[in-house]
Structures are given as C-alpha cells and as structure tokens.
Motif scaffolding. Structure first.
Motif, PDB file in Angstrom:
ATOM      1  N   LYS A   1       0.833  -1.206   0.000  1.00 54.81           N
ATOM      2  CA  LYS A   1       0.000   0.000   0.000  1.00 54.81           C
ATOM      3  C   LYS A   1       0.863   1.250   0.000  1.00 54.81           C
ATOM      4  O   LYS A   1       0.544   2.242  -0.680  1.00 54.81           O
ATOM      5  CB  LYS A   1      -0.932   0.000   1.217  1.00 54.81           C
ATOM      6  N   SER A   2       1.950   1.212   0.764  1.00 52.28           N
ATOM      7  CA  SER A   2       2.861   2.358   0.804  1.00 52.28           C
ATOM      8  C   SER A   2       3.508   2.588  -0.554  1.00 52.28           C
ATOM      9  O   SER A   2       3.642   3.723  -1.012  1.00 52.28           O
ATOM     10  CB  SER A   2       3.928   2.127   1.881  1.00 52.28           C
ATOM     11  N   ARG A   3       3.887   1.498  -1.214  1.00 48.90           N
ATOM     12  CA  ARG A   3       4.508   1.619  -2.528  1.00 48.90           C
ATOM     13  C   ARG A   3       3.520   2.188  -3.545  1.00 48.90           C
ATOM     14  O   ARG A   3       3.854   3.071  -4.336  1.00 48.90           O
ATOM     15  CB  ARG A   3       5.010   0.253  -3.006  1.00 48.90           C
ATOM     16  N   VAL A   4       2.289   1.704  -3.521  1.00 50.75           N
ATOM     17  CA  VAL A   4       1.263   2.194  -4.440  1.00 50.75           C
ATOM     18  C   VAL A   4       0.967   3.667  -4.181  1.00 50.75           C
ATOM     19  O   VAL A   4       0.801   4.464  -5.123  1.00 50.75           O
ATOM     20  CB  VAL A   4      -0.025   1.352  -4.312  1.00 50.75           C
ATOM     21  N   LYS A   5       0.918   4.043  -2.913  1.00 49.75           N
ATOM     22  CA  LYS A   5       0.633   5.436  -2.572  1.00 49.75           C
ATOM     23  C   LYS A   5       1.721   6.361  -3.089  1.00 49.75           C
ATOM     24  O   LYS A   5       1.450   7.463  -3.572  1.00 49.75           O
ATOM     25  CB  LYS A   5       0.487   5.570  -1.051  1.00 49.75           C
ATOM     26  N   ARG A   6       2.967   5.919  -3.007  1.00 48.74           N
ATOM     27  CA  ARG A   6       4.068   6.756  -3.500  1.00 48.74           C
ATOM     28  C   ARG A   6       4.047   6.871  -5.025  1.00 48.74           C
ATOM     29  O   ARG A   6       4.366   7.921  -5.576  1.00 48.74           O
ATOM     30  CB  ARG A   6       5.413   6.182  -3.046  1.00 48.74           C
TER      31      ARG A   6
ATOM     32  N   HIS B   1      -5.005   6.964  -6.971  1.00 46.55           N
ATOM     33  CA  HIS B   1      -5.792   5.776  -7.302  1.00 46.55           C
ATOM     34  C   HIS B   1      -5.433   4.624  -6.367  1.00 46.55           C
ATOM     35  O   HIS B   1      -4.261   4.391  -6.070  1.00 46.55           O
ATOM     36  CB  HIS B   1      -5.538   5.356  -8.757  1.00 46.55           C
ATOM     37  N   ASP B   2      -6.462   3.935  -5.899  1.00 45.04           N
ATOM     38  CA  ASP B   2      -6.249   2.739  -5.085  1.00 45.04           C
ATOM     39  C   ASP B   2      -6.033   1.535  -5.986  1.00 45.04           C
ATOM     40  O   ASP B   2      -6.560   1.470  -7.102  1.00 45.04           O
ATOM     41  CB  ASP B   2      -7.459   2.482  -4.178  1.00 45.04           C
ATOM     42  N   LYS B   3      -5.256   0.596  -5.501  1.00 49.46           N
ATOM     43  CA  LYS B   3      -5.011  -0.631  -6.250  1.00 49.46           C
ATOM     44  C   LYS B   3      -5.742  -1.783  -5.571  1.00 49.46           C
ATOM     45  O   LYS B   3      -5.655  -1.956  -4.361  1.00 49.46           O
ATOM     46  CB  LYS B   3      -3.510  -0.923  -6.313  1.00 49.46           C
TER      47      LYS B   3
ATOM     48  N   THR C   1     -10.057  -3.822  -1.847  1.00 47.09           N
ATOM     49  CA  THR C   1     -10.948  -3.458  -2.940  1.00 47.09           C
ATOM     50  C   THR C   1     -11.467  -2.045  -2.732  1.00 47.09           C
ATOM     51  O   THR C   1     -12.081  -1.757  -1.700  1.00 47.09           O
ATOM     52  CB  THR C   1     -12.141  -4.426  -3.020  1.00 47.09           C
ATOM     53  N   ARG C   2     -11.197  -1.171  -3.713  1.00 41.35           N
ATOM     54  CA  ARG C   2     -11.662   0.218  -3.634  1.00 41.35           C
ATOM     55  C   ARG C   2     -11.280   0.872  -2.308  1.00 41.35           C
ATOM     56  O   ARG C   2     -12.062   1.627  -1.719  1.00 41.35           O
ATOM     57  CB  ARG C   2     -13.177   0.291  -3.845  1.00 41.35           C
ATOM     58  N   GLY C   3     -10.103   0.572  -1.834  1.00 39.76           N
ATOM     59  CA  GLY C   3      -9.612   1.168  -0.603  1.00 39.76           C
ATOM     60  C   GLY C   3     -10.030   0.456   0.662  1.00 39.76           C
ATOM     61  O   GLY C   3      -9.434   0.668   1.721  1.00 39.76           O
TER      62      GLY C   3
END
Length: 550
Positions: free
Chosen positions: A481-486, A491-493, A512-514
């Motif tokens: 989640k940290s990697r996706v946020k950076r 957008h959420d994965k 799902t959808r955060g």
C-alpha cells in the motif's frame, strides 16, 4: 457496494514464499553508513558550561531503565543546531533515566537517518529503518517535529512486530496530545524556551505509555494483535427504530445551549452509536473515550494496576484547580482520577489542599478538523456514554454556563437517554455480537476510519502459526500500500492474496476500492477454491458484496 469490481486474481503461495509475492521494501542497512550519519555529532557535545538541565530529568521515574530495549523520543529539527546546544532539540525521551549522552546519540542517529533518507526520497518521510539489532519507526508529527520509536530486536519480537502498528502508536498519542494541548509547534512558538511543550509532553506521553506496561517493560502490539487496527472507530449496528430514537436524542443534545449548536458523540459500551463531528475529530474523541471514559475504562481506572500502583513515582505535581473550582486538565490520561459522580456526570477526584473531593471536569479540547475549541462534558447512564461538546466561544458565563447546560441535559434529555439505552441493551448480543462462525476476520475502511473485527476472545483461539502468518501478510500488504501510494496517490489498487500457512490454515488479505479484509481460516479445505468461496460467502452475507468478484 454490490456493483461488479475488477479484482486481481487469487494467488496461492506457501508462507515461505510471501516476500516475492509483493514488492520487497528497500531497507537501508545502517552498518553501511553509520559513521557518515554521525558526522560531527559523533563526539559528545561540549556540555561545559551546560545549559539549564533542570527539566532534563523530566520529573519522572521510568517504569524501566535504559536497558529495557525500547526508546521513545520527540525532537524538533529546528532547534539545537548550534554546537553545544544539541540538548535543546529534545522535547521528550523515554525512558527518562536514560543517560543524557545516550539520548543525544539516539537523537543524533535519528536525525542523520532522516537527512540521509531525504537524499533518496525528498518528497516522502522516512518511516522505518531496520538494522541488525534495532528497528527505528519514524513519524513526522508536524513540520520538522519528529517522533521516533526505537525497538531492540530479540528472538521474541524480531518476527512479530509490525512497523505500521508501531507507527500507529506514535500517530495516536500525537493526535490525542493535539486535542488536549494543541499542536506542539504552537506551544513552542508560545514559549520559545520549550518548557511548556516539554512539560505537557512529559506527563501526557508517559501516562499514555503506562497503558503498555507489563511488569517492568512496555509490551508493544505483537502478532497477536494482527486483527486489530489502531486509528479506527468501532461502530454499533442498530435497527431503523433505534436509529430514530438516537436521532431524537442527538437533536435534544444539540440544543442544550439554546440557539448555539452543541456537538455530541453517543457510545454504547465501547462502540460508537452516533456522532456529529467530522471523521478525524470523531476518531480522536472516540479513542480517548475508550481509553478513559466509557464504563469499562472508568472501572479499569478504579481498579488500575498501572505504574501508579506498582510503586513507580511520577513527580509531575498534582492536578491543579482553577480559582473557580473547576479542575484544569494537566494530565487527562492519568488513571485513578476520573469517575462517574452521583449525578451521572464524570468528575475528577482531587486530594489537593485547595480542593478536596470531587470537582467538575469540563476540559477544553481543540478539534482540528472542526477548527474550534469546545468544552467536553461527559454523562453516563448504565452502558451509554454521552460526550457533549460545547463551543468555548459561546460559553460566556464560565461555570454558570456549564451548570446551565448540565441542567438542560438532565431535564430534557434524560428520558431520551433511558429509552435509547434500554433499546440498545435489548438488541445487544454481548461481546460476541459480531462473531461469524468459522471466520476470524477484520474489516477496515481507511477513508471512513472505521473497522470491525472478530471478538478478541475468538481471535485467541487461533494457533500461533496462523497469527504469525497473518501478521506477516499484513506487513507485506502495508508495504505494498505504501509503494502504491508513492507511485500513484490518486488511485487505489485492488489486490488479493491467499496463503497456505505451515499449519495448513488459510490467511487471506483482500483490498478493494480502498477497503480491506483480513481473514484466517483454520480447519478448512486444502484447495484455493475453498478459500475463494469462503471469502465470497463472507462478502455477500456480511459486506453487501463489497469484496465479491462478480
């Protein structure tokens, strides 16, 4: 919530191969650059002539010595930048009896890590650094004000501590501190000597850490807490009929000051029933209520086995009282002070020479999201707790105004409170109300700051292997989640991970959808289809299909 969602496919992995499943973190090994970090600070600063160190002992006798393997510090990077003034940057340090030179060494290393990390990631804060012997967990609470938790690794905790859970402790104590005392930076600006900020941090953080006391050490969250989420609210599900009664009660509470709207939170047991505050302010007040104000918390306070009963002295002075008799809130987290009075309102016990017995307890809190100071008035009836918030700017007559609000509540809201409490009690299923047979689960909605989980008593029935596997999975999900946020903060994965643990249990994480679902299934089938079907059934029945794949 029931609309189709595109999900990442299920992935079955043996527990040993979890690391390749998600992007591995890029940990920095301190042994490679320890000397370069210390730089000029490697030698002890010149302490002669020394600044005034009267505050340095912090006035507290720590529950454990410097060798307990855990340190908590708060420091300001804008202070103490001149040689010989390094002490000035330290605002709080636990344990307080830690030698000054060791405190300076810890702070100097942390400052070096922060500076070094910014070279590689100038736009993102350093969050955790793993070395061979220690974990350093960082949180930039305010601009250039850092809180750091340093945990010594040993065979008991090396694989059981989750860094996000540890950082959650730092976030929580800072949010609570800000609610009672305002931002740390504001205190420093108000009094540049930092005595005010240090004094408040000294008592507040120490009282907060007392909740983690276990013997002579602090017991941090471990793998056994992997189905708990700090920084979220737990809500009570109520019927439409009860919701109408609660709405009526909230309306009456809002009119306690006439034309000025009061805010309120209503809790049943340790669960939130209703709130009129924004989400962040609701979370902070709910957290404090569960820690110190609900019937269970007040009972715990009265029978506390905290460090105050362990013989550890805290020389912070008694709770002071104002000239008008209302207790000022010097130590809002101190146990054994708050209790429910005969009139139902929470009061504070005082043994000072000026005021004996119970005195009114109506602290002024700062709500950052609402951008307002409000008086907190707490009323209890059986298992229901009312937290009434009165805008400080609208309360002209001080204690007389508070007395008027209390009288209005008792005269106009008592029957509503009794009715709501009776209906909630009749429909309450007890501590196992949200247990789902065959599942050990936790649902988290980070956007709404809400979570729901299996009862603690049911979670304890899971084997150690299952808990360890789920804790490790959560650590990997946190990193992902940290990697996706950076990489893409807008957008959420969506992704899902299923792992067959060593004891043949399934541990599952689905985002799902955060929204997040974590689950452990023991005594289940051997196939991935079993795990997938179990998630589908749970989602459709208890989550309105939020985690379903069709």
């Amino acid at each position: 919530m029931g609309s189709p969602v595109t999900h990442a496919p299920l992935a079955s992995r043996n527990h040993q191969s979890i690391l390749p499943l998600l992007t591995a973190p890029s940990f920095i090994h301190l042994s490679l650059f320890r000397l370069s970090l210390l730089g000029g600070a490697a030698r002890p600063p010149d302490l002669s002539p020394s600044p005034d160190l009267s505050w340095w002992g912090m006035g507290l006798s720590s529950a454990a010595g410097a060798g307990e393997g855990l340190q908590v510090c708060v420091f300001d990077l804008r202070r103490g930048q001149e040689e010989g003034q390094e002490l000035d940057k330290i605002l709080f340090f636990h344990p307080s009896d830690c030698p000054i030179l060791l405190q300076l060494s810890v702070i100097g290393l942390c400052e070096g890590i922060i500076t070094f990390a910014r070279i590689f990631s100038p736009d993102d804060d350093c969050e955790v650094i793993e070395s061979e012997k220690h974990s350093h967990v960082f949180y930039q609470a305010e601009a250039d004000i850092w809180m750091v938790l340093v945990v010594e690794k040993n065979k008991d905790n090396e694989s059981t501590l989750r860094c996000s859970a540890l950082q959650g402790i730092l976030k929580e104590v800072h949010s609570l501190f800000t609610m009672f005392h305002g931002p740390i930076r504001t205190l420093l600006d108000r009094q540049p000597s930092a005595e005010l900020a240090r004094g408040h941090l000294r008592t507040f953080v120490t009282d907060y850490l007392s909740d983690f006391n276990s013997g002579k050490k602090l017991q941090l969250p471990t793998f056994r807490d992997c189905l708990k989420e700090r920084g979220t609210v737990q809500m009570l599900t109520i019927s439409r009929e009860v919701a109408l009664e609660v709405q009526s009660l909230t309306t009456v509470l809002g009119s306690c000051l006439g034309n000025v709207m009061c805010q309120s939170l209503v809790l049943f047991e340790d669960l939130l029933v209703s709130t009129t505050l924004p989400p962040d302010d609701t979370l902070n007040l709910f957290t404090y209520a569960v820690l110190r104000l609900t019937p269970r918390a007040l009972s715990s306070n009265a029978n506390s086995w905290s460090y105050l009963r362990k013989g550890t002295s805290v020389h912070a002075g008694p709770t002071s009282s104002s000239s008008n008799g209302t207790a000022s809130v010097e130590r809002p987290l101190q146990r054994e002070k708050l209790y429910r009075g005969k009139d139902g309102f929470v009061a504070i016990g005082s043994t000072t020479s000026e005021v004996r017995g119970a005195v009114p307890w109506v602290p002024i809190l700062w709500f950052q999201q609402a951008e307002d100071h409000m008086h907190l008035c707490v009323y209890q009836h059986k298992n229901i707790t009312i937290l009434l918030l009165i805008p400080a700017s609208s309360l002209i007559n001080g204690d007389d105004g508070i007395a008027h609000v209390k009288k209005h509540l008792l005269e106009n809201a008592s029957q509503n409170i009794v009715t709501v409490e009776q209906k909630l009690s009749r429909g309450w299923g007890g501590e196992n109300a949200y247990h789902v047979a065959g599942y050990r689960y936790m649902l988290v909605d980070p956007d709404r700051k809400v979570s729901r989980a299996s009862p603690p008593g049911k979670v304890t029935t899971l084997s150690k292997d299952s808990l360890l596997s789920l804790n490790r999975l959560r650590e990997e999900i946190d990193l992902e989640k940290s990697r996706v946020k950076r990489s893409d903060s807008c957008h959420d994965k969506d992704f899902e991970v299923c792992i067959r643990a060593k004891n043949n249990a399934w541990v599952i994480a689905k985002v799902t959808r955060g929204r997040e679902l974590y689950m452990a299934l023991e005594k289940g089938g051997e196939t991935l289809l079993y795990a997938s079907t179990a998630v589908e059934k749970f989602s459709n029945r208890y989550c309105e299909g939020a985690f379903s794949t069709d």
